[in-house]
Design an enzyme around this catalytic site. Sequence first.
Site, PDB file in Angstrom:
ATOM      1  N   PHE A 272      -5.728 -35.369 -35.476  1.00  0.00           N
ATOM      2  CA  PHE A 272      -5.540 -33.971 -35.910  1.00  0.00           C
ATOM      3  C   PHE A 272      -4.437 -33.800 -36.952  1.00  0.00           C
ATOM      4  O   PHE A 272      -4.321 -32.744 -37.567  1.00  0.00           O
ATOM      5  CB  PHE A 272      -5.407 -32.990 -34.734  1.00  0.00           C
ATOM      6  CG  PHE A 272      -4.415 -33.318 -33.656  1.00  0.00           C
ATOM      7  CD1 PHE A 272      -3.096 -33.613 -33.941  1.00  0.00           C
ATOM      8  CD2 PHE A 272      -4.815 -33.268 -32.317  1.00  0.00           C
ATOM      9  CE1 PHE A 272      -2.185 -33.867 -32.932  1.00  0.00           C
ATOM     10  CE2 PHE A 272      -3.903 -33.518 -31.293  1.00  0.00           C
ATOM     11  CZ  PHE A 272      -2.586 -33.828 -31.608  1.00  0.00           C
TER      12      PHE A 272
ATOM     13  N   ASP B 295       0.848  -1.194   0.000  1.00  0.00           N
ATOM     14  CA  ASP B 295       0.000   0.000   0.000  1.00  0.00           C
ATOM     15  C   ASP B 295       0.880   1.239   0.000  1.00  0.00           C
ATOM     16  O   ASP B 295       1.800   1.348   0.803  1.00  0.00           O
ATOM     17  CB  ASP B 295      -0.913   0.002   1.231  1.00  0.00           C
ATOM     18  CG  ASP B 295      -1.944   1.117   1.109  1.00  0.00           C
ATOM     19  OD1 ASP B 295      -2.771   1.044   0.183  1.00  0.00           O
ATOM     20  OD2 ASP B 295      -1.892   2.072   1.918  1.00  0.00           O
TER      21      ASP B 295
HETATM   22  O1  LIG Z   1       4.355   7.910  -8.595  1.00  0.00           O
HETATM   23  C1  LIG Z   1       3.472   7.029  -8.432  1.00  0.00           C
HETATM   24  N1  LIG Z   1       2.845   6.886  -7.246  1.00  0.00           N
HETATM   25  C2  LIG Z   1       1.902   5.941  -7.044  1.00  0.00           C
HETATM   26  C3  LIG Z   1       1.528   5.093  -8.074  1.00  0.00           C
HETATM   27  C4  LIG Z   1       0.468   4.036  -7.910  1.00  0.00           C
HETATM   28  O2  LIG Z   1      -0.470   4.443  -6.960  1.00  0.00           O
HETATM   29  C5  LIG Z   1      -1.153   3.293  -6.463  1.00  0.00           C
HETATM   30  C6  LIG Z   1      -1.239   3.393  -4.967  1.00  0.00           C
HETATM   31  O3  LIG Z   1      -2.439   2.871  -4.514  1.00  0.00           O
HETATM   32  P1  LIG Z   1      -2.551   1.567  -3.609  1.00  0.00           P
HETATM   33  O4  LIG Z   1      -1.300   1.367  -2.849  1.00  0.00           O
HETATM   34  O5  LIG Z   1      -3.797   1.671  -2.846  1.00  0.00           O
HETATM   35  O6  LIG Z   1      -2.647   0.390  -4.670  1.00  0.00           O
HETATM   36  P2  LIG Z   1      -3.751   0.093  -5.777  1.00  0.00           P
HETATM   37  O7  LIG Z   1      -3.348   0.659  -7.079  1.00  0.00           O
HETATM   38  O8  LIG Z   1      -5.107   0.442  -5.275  1.00  0.00           O
HETATM   39  O9  LIG Z   1      -3.616  -1.482  -5.929  1.00  0.00           O
HETATM   40  P3  LIG Z   1      -3.858  -2.604  -4.806  1.00  0.00           P
HETATM   41  O10 LIG Z   1      -4.718  -3.621  -5.481  1.00  0.00           O
HETATM   42  O11 LIG Z   1      -2.492  -3.111  -4.481  1.00  0.00           O
HETATM   43  O12 LIG Z   1      -4.541  -1.999  -3.620  1.00  0.00           O
HETATM   44  C7  LIG Z   1      -0.352   2.079  -6.905  1.00  0.00           C
HETATM   45  O13 LIG Z   1      -1.004   1.427  -7.974  1.00  0.00           O
HETATM   46  C8  LIG Z   1       0.948   2.698  -7.401  1.00  0.00           C
HETATM   47  O14 LIG Z   1       1.557   1.931  -8.400  1.00  0.00           O
HETATM   48  C9  LIG Z   1       2.175   5.250  -9.321  1.00  0.00           C
HETATM   49  O15 LIG Z   1       1.900   4.518 -10.302  1.00  0.00           O
HETATM   50  N2  LIG Z   1       3.156   6.213  -9.453  1.00  0.00           N
END
Ligand SMILES: O=c1[nH]cc([C@@H]2O[C@H](COP(=O)(O)OP(=O)(O)OP(=O)(O)O)[C@@H](O)[C@H]2O)c(=O)[nH]1
Length: 633
Positions: free
Chosen positions: A523, A88
Amino acid sequence: MALKPVIGKLVSKRVVLASASPRRQEILANVGLRFEVVPSWFKETLEKSSFAVPYEYAIETAKQKALEVANRMHLKHLRTPDIVIGADTIVTVGKQILEKPVDKQDAYKMLSSLSGKEHSVFTGVAIVHCSSKDNRLETEVTDFYEETKVKFAELSEELLWEYIHSGEPMDKAGGYGIQALGGMLVEYVHGDFLNVVGFPLNHFCKKLAELYYPPLKHTIQHVKHDSIPSVETFENLSDGESDSSNPMQHKSANKLERNGVPLSGAIHTPVNSGSIQPVCTVAVENQSGVMEYPAKFPSKIVELMDGFRASKALFVASKLKVFDLLKDKCILKPVDVANKIEASVCGTERLLDACASLGLLEKTHQGYSNTDSANTYLVSDREYSLHGYIIHSNDRLWHLFTHLEVAVKEGTMQTHQAFGKETEDLFQDSSYHSVEAKQRFMTAMHSIAKLTARDVATAFDLSQFRSVCDLGGCTGVLAHELVQKNPNLNVTVFDLPDVIANVSCFQPSGQHITPVAFTAGDFFKDNLPEADLYILSLILHDLNDEKIHILLSKISAICKPGSALLLAEIVLDEEKTHPPRAVLQSLSMTEGKQRSGSEYKQLLEKYGFTNVQIKITGNVLDAILGFKKTSAH
Ligand SMILES: O=c1[nH]cc([C@@H]2O[C@H](COP(=O)(O)OP(=O)(O)OP(=O)(O)O)[C@@H](O)[C@H]2O)c(=O)[nH]1
């Protein structure tokens, strides 16, 4: 830190990434990790104010994401992963925690709060090791976080809105993607760049190294201490080759220590898929009176050296139907088992003990009973039974492999030497083969298909197709799975007449079973049924280039643009050393070969299939899908 070994530790494990983030998937795939993606359903709604510091919030969210997936997979899919990884990412500026913006206004608020300032990006990561005990999920969580500081330039209103209208901020923590347009807003980055993108790869690898290569407690020299016997564990003396260095196993071994010192007697340490064996390594006193330990116990080599004994014990117990006798919590004494299987009591007792040592049976003072995994996979009439494949391994593959030396020297398959007159293909010359041999082969294929069909059938979204033809689809396990997942599909299994004549006893029963059509044919020689998706499961790796050419040319010719070909095979890594199962299968010296992802891609492209996608399922078979070129290509 060596590059490959850390990731290599996970090769034989079912690793699941509990994340929908394409960036996390890419970062981990780029370093060669094989994993399944199962996005977490955990809602990111933990009360932020209840955490003393922001990174604790990120860690807890990562942990909950991973645990939700581990529980769901364990409960719903009869597939407990070995490791689930959750992550996260959050941004903090002042006292605020920023996640993904909910809309453009929110993105505006976030980005303006970052303008001209330094902020922190935290990613919390949870590595959850899973195991199943008495059908209950047991988990062991390792977590950590990484912080990176980022400074934004002053952002004008115009620039802000232009960026927001690009759409990029919406699925990104803090409302920006440093790896793309958002990179233009950044003045400096202090720390791990990939941490900002969503996954702190460096810290992750260090954690893996800590978990899988714990520092040796005794690095060779110890001062002699009379009262404490000198003992060591396999892991700690390991040469680092062992794949069984599961951190959960470390924990249990550690329980046998007091103040970091192993308790007297033999330390129990797991080797050989869950077996527990006492290991006692004798320390030797050198000339200066210092105790020296023999360096690096070659645990992996010892395991391989003894591997054939373990396989054969499993084969014989399966053949004698020991696991059938002990199913459903039945507990028997050796003498009762011996009577039922018509074997000697002393031989039976040794076999039962061997199975118990391998983790297949449980031994108590009342007698022997099946473990959970024996009940699920070794009892012959269970849905996911591997009994058929085990018997095939014993009756056919074992004999083939006793001729391995000659096979390697000559580079040829040893079927004639192992089985006399038999031709290479069991189904090619019916006069040589008993019905029994064919049934045995079909049962083996059926049991492997049962294990793999679900992952192959769901590897890609196949809802766009209407008709499917599974070429060489044998008893139709994959076909049934496809219909179950896509009720609108018409699925035909096309296989040799001898196979089709015997499929009836393998068909599922019940009123909700949608029928699958079975068509007899060859086949290579006959016309193929029309379909807009063709499947070749476990076919190509057994064929030589000439046969592949005939078959793929034929499929390519019948495929209309937009139709597709789905292969189910084990996909080798690009170095062709993993997974070992595929590499070892090659030793059968069939005229075919195992291929890497890029080789399958090339092969499909050669026969007019484009947009080739490969899904490493984490199961025994992977999936490769290619679409027949439209005329515009
Ligand atoms: O510079 C960047 N900062 C962040 C990101 C992307 O942002 C998301 C962060 O969200 P989260 O941790 O909640 O993850 P989710 O995308 O919701 O996927 P989960 O299924 O793991 O909860 C993350 O995707 C980063 O990669 C970016 O791309 N650049």
